[in-house]
Design an enzyme around this catalytic site. Structure first.
Site, short mmCIF file in Angstrom:
data_model
loop_
_atom_site.label_atom_id
_atom_site.label_comp_id
_atom_site.label_asym_id
_atom_site.label_seq_id
_atom_site.Cartn_x
_atom_site.Cartn_y
_atom_site.Cartn_z
N THR A 210 -9.00 -5.73 3.70
CA THR A 210 -9.06 -5.03 2.80
C THR A 210 -9.74 -5.43 1.39
O THR A 210 -9.72 -6.40 0.99
CB THR A 210 -7.44 -4.99 2.23
OG1 THR A 210 -6.32 -4.60 3.21
CG2 THR A 210 -7.22 -3.96 1.05
N ASP B 139 -9.41 0.28 1.77
CA ASP B 139 -8.34 -0.18 2.76
C ASP B 139 -8.98 0.13 4.09
O ASP B 139 -8.52 1.13 4.86
CB ASP B 139 -6.96 0.43 2.56
CG ASP B 139 -5.68 0.17 3.71
OD1 ASP B 139 -5.72 -0.82 4.35
OD2 ASP B 139 -5.08 1.29 3.87
N GLU C 12 -9.16 3.91 -2.49
CA GLU C 12 -7.96 3.94 -3.20
C GLU C 12 -8.07 3.04 -4.68
O GLU C 12 -9.13 2.45 -4.94
CB GLU C 12 -6.89 2.97 -2.21
CG GLU C 12 -6.80 3.41 -0.87
CD GLU C 12 -5.55 2.70 -0.27
OE1 GLU C 12 -4.86 2.00 -0.80
OE2 GLU C 12 -5.46 2.80 1.12
N GLN D 209 -4.19 2.10 15.00
CA GLN D 209 -3.03 2.60 14.24
C GLN D 209 -2.29 3.41 14.83
O GLN D 209 -0.92 3.53 14.93
CB GLN D 209 -3.54 2.99 12.92
CG GLN D 209 -2.50 3.56 11.95
CD GLN D 209 -3.23 4.17 10.90
OE1 GLN D 209 -4.38 3.97 10.59
NE2 GLN D 209 -2.46 4.55 9.80
N HIS E 14 -3.68 13.76 0.90
CA HIS E 14 -4.09 12.72 2.17
C HIS E 14 -2.98 12.63 3.08
O HIS E 14 -2.87 12.77 4.49
CB HIS E 14 -4.25 11.39 1.72
CG HIS E 14 -4.37 10.36 2.54
ND1 HIS E 14 -5.22 10.06 3.17
CD2 HIS E 14 -3.38 9.15 2.74
CE1 HIS E 14 -5.13 8.92 4.27
NE2 HIS E 14 -4.01 8.67 3.85
N GLU F 276 -10.22 12.15 7.64
CA GLU F 276 -10.16 13.42 6.98
C GLU F 276 -11.33 14.36 6.79
O GLU F 276 -11.44 15.46 7.02
CB GLU F 276 -9.38 13.43 5.42
CG GLU F 276 -7.85 12.77 5.64
CD GLU F 276 -7.44 12.65 4.23
OE1 GLU F 276 -7.24 13.24 3.45
OE2 GLU F 276 -7.83 11.13 3.61
N ASP G 74 0.87 -1.02 0.16
CA ASP G 74 -0.04 -0.12 -0.07
C ASP G 74 0.93 1.20 -0.12
O ASP G 74 1.60 1.43 0.90
CB ASP G 74 -0.83 0.04 1.22
CG ASP G 74 -2.12 1.02 1.21
OD1 ASP G 74 -2.37 1.29 0.06
OD2 ASP G 74 -2.66 1.12 2.00
N GLU H 9 -10.53 3.77 3.47
CA GLU H 9 -9.81 4.47 2.53
C GLU H 9 -9.77 4.07 1.30
O GLU H 9 -9.79 2.96 0.87
CB GLU H 9 -8.12 4.12 2.96
CG GLU H 9 -7.75 4.56 4.31
CD GLU H 9 -6.34 4.66 4.40
OE1 GLU H 9 -5.43 3.97 3.80
OE2 GLU H 9 -5.81 5.67 5.34
N LYS I 117 -4.59 -2.32 10.10
CA LYS I 117 -4.95 -2.37 8.75
C LYS I 117 -5.25 -3.69 8.27
O LYS I 117 -5.83 -4.05 7.34
CB LYS I 117 -3.82 -1.83 7.94
CG LYS I 117 -3.60 -0.37 7.89
CD LYS I 117 -4.53 0.50 7.30
CE LYS I 117 -3.55 2.13 7.25
NZ LYS I 117 -4.55 2.64 6.22
N ARG J 88 -8.30 3.45 13.23
CA ARG J 88 -7.27 4.59 13.63
C ARG J 88 -6.87 4.61 15.02
O ARG J 88 -5.92 5.14 15.00
CB ARG J 88 -7.99 5.95 13.35
CG ARG J 88 -8.82 6.07 11.87
CD ARG J 88 -7.32 6.09 10.83
NE ARG J 88 -7.86 6.38 9.31
CZ ARG J 88 -7.16 6.17 8.46
NH1 ARG J 88 -5.93 5.77 8.57
NH2 ARG J 88 -7.77 6.28 7.28
#
Lengths: 391, 391
Positions: free
Chosen positions: B236, B212, B180, B219, B112, B337, B105, B178, B232, B216
């Site tokens: 996925t 993904d 992607e 993480q 971002h 975000e 990844d 996420e 993570k 948080r």
């Protein structure tokens, strides 16, 4: 015939590690090392699961089957075996024993993590705040796990010295090793489930030696904030023989005291490590003897942590301990520690040395107490450094 | 019969994405989506490589073969096809299209990376010093890549708020997505060799959408110094249709200006990205439209970087772009975000929301310009959050 086991062999009947071998003109298949011989299991046991080119199909059969086969092999090697099933280890080619599914590398030595903290982050506490609460780890590249004897091409990449304004591209100048122990998952676990510390023995098939080759200059520039990537992904070497967990019972020792007490999912009635003594040889000269018994986090704790979020595991998953370093200087399992970032060279072959030069060869071996009072050996993990290549 | 393509379909003859499907009582095999139908390739072309349960055997045949099959399919879908080779997409089950070898990844969106830098490291510069010199990336867990529609069990793990003295264990409270784009490697490269930016088109087979999923809180506590791991690795998700690179020619756009100029191994005559417009839907309500054209590092640069150290690649390697975020708030591809760390909730279904609750469903879709002047679609990547489970 009876298989001869030389006096003092590290591959006696209490060891019986599994590997994948071939002889000229034949396909890779599963064998067991006994003394200086390899026993062809498909030929000796008449079971096609051993005709596969990896241990994965056998491992997927589960821990009761592993125990049954080990009992049969223990009987067999003290009796007559068909001569055509026995090969001299010197006459065979050894292959990567496992098709690696996912590869995870932990960081379970307090001595190593403290040393690297001091070297990489001199202005901060050596251990990050999370280190004593969880076995830190990261995913590595499964596709570049190679068997002992595979040459390692010096990687190229970006590096930047602290006093330089921008990075330069070129050959790695700080090529290093990491002496580690790796655990091979035999039977996987489903997505959304966990593997508790007490499930370890039914899930993990055995152990190998690992050399996690490391490009320290590439690593230092790239690793914030996403962790090691190209500094590690060019090659990870493993020993060709997988020592079954069942052979390591006599090597069990308590881990060092864990303070603070870990969270419940990481607890074991008695967290146990393994009294495995490694030896690192650089161009034929022993430079270090890393002691696995010093590792802070246990093998079962690493697997419990890896799966506590519900991550699935698969047959062939490999997770390594991270560099094994003891408290003494000559117990450090990486050259960056042994030479303190290159500032304190060691003598190798009459020369003053820091990191790896082209043509250097590194070998890692290990022994542990066996159930019959002898010592058992891991296969050697060896690799030679080749010069960088263009394109 | 002729396959009907409804007016305005995102799966017209200029798209032709590959997937793996099954019908009740039959084994998974390769198909191509045309309109609202799936064409069974083994049945239509009489080639057993498409009877495999993944795209890997076909991808391994190489880019000239990919081009040849695409030409045949282009002819075929405008002519008669055997009726028994055509299934309604509503009647089939879609499977993971690729057996994922290694999963990497990246972190290729400047918007971002800057946003996450501000959120995770408020006292430092948003971008780390290496960010504009190399496409930062890390290895993820290949064994937990799942196909769209797979439920995601809320992970559990350690978290520690800055003002707490020690971590606690429990359910993730800041479960995120996420959005992607992922690139699928069709033909691998040998250990010790590199893949230059100009080799991209001969190596990469196609692209998928990726979610993904990210915990948080887990993480934030774990990621220093080894990067994202359990935050993570629990899941996925990827879309079931692999859009061939050959279908994306009309979507090519220059990347944003890269300043400073990248090192030579990262240069392209004209670094190009893709004008793919994503849409993120939360419980049926669109909350974001991430623009892939804003990505700083190009797909070819990511692959060149991944292999510059000599790391081998394999058929089935998947590398993702990292979260796609544009400069505007409603272009952000992660909820951390979009809600600025949970401090600026968004309205979803009439409620004020920050991170994911049990039962929430997220869907990511995307479209891009196609060669015939229409727009082409990626398959949806969708997942629903299930409550945490014990053990």
């Amino acid at each position: 015939m009876r298989i001869d086991v030389p006096e003092g062999s590290l591959f006696g009947p209490a060891n019986l590690p599994y590997g994948v071998f071939s002889t000229p003109g034949t396909a890779p298949r599963v064998g067991v090392r006994v003394g200086d011989s390899v026993l062809d299991l498909a030929a000796a046991l008449g079971d096609d699961v051993f005709a596969a080119p990896t241990l994965n199909p056998f491992m997927a059969q589960g821990h009761e089957r592993w125990a049954e086969v080990r009992r049969r092999l223990t009987d067999l090697v003290s009796a007559e075996v068909p001569g055509e099933a026995v090969h001299a280890v010197a006459d065979v080619t050894l292959h990567l024993p496992v098709e690696v599914a996912d590869y995870v590398d932990f960081y379970a030595s307090e001595h190593h993590a403290s040393n690297l903290g001091r070297l990489f982050r001199p202005d901060a506490e050596p251990l990050t705040p999370n280190w004593k609460h969880l076995p830190a780890g990261y995913h590595g590249r499964a596709g570049t796990v190679v068997v002992s004897g595979t040459d390692v091409v010096r990687p190229r990449g970006q590096r930047k010295a602290p006093d330089e304004p921008s990075p330069v591209f070129g050959e790695c100048r700080r090529l290093d090793i990491e002496a580690e122990l790796g655990f091979v998952v035999g039977t996987g676990s489903a997505l959304g489930s966990t593997v508790s510390t007490s499930d370890f023995a039914s899930r993990v098939f055995g152990a190998v030696l690992v050399n996690d080759w490391s490009a320290r200059d590439i690593q230092a520039w790239e690793y914030v904030p996403l962790g090691p990537f190209l500094g590690k992904s060019f090659a990870t070497s493993v020993s060709p023989w997988v020592v079954p967990l069942a052979a390591l019972g006599a090597a069990r020792v308590p881990t060092p005291v864990q303070d603070p007490e870990p969270l419940p999912y990481l607890r074991e009635r008695e967290p146990w490590g393994l009294d495995i003594e490694l030896a690192v040889t650089w161009n034929g000269e022993e430079v270090s003897r890393p002691p696995y018994r010093e590792m802070y986090w246990s093998p079962a704790q690493m697997l419990a942590h890896l799966t506590v979020n519900g991550a699935a595991t698969r047959t062939g998953d490999l997770y390594a301990s991270g560099t094994i370093s003891g408290p003494a200087k000559d117990q450090r399992g990486a050259f960056i520690e042994l030479t303190w970032g290159g500032k304190e060279p060691v003598r190798v072959g009459g020369e003053s040395r820091t990191f790896l030069l082209d043509g250097d060869e590194v070998s890692i071996t290990a022994t542990a107490p066996a159930a019959d009072g002898t010592r058992l050996g891991f296969g050697e993990v060896r690799g030679r450094v080749l010069p960088s290549r263009d394109g």
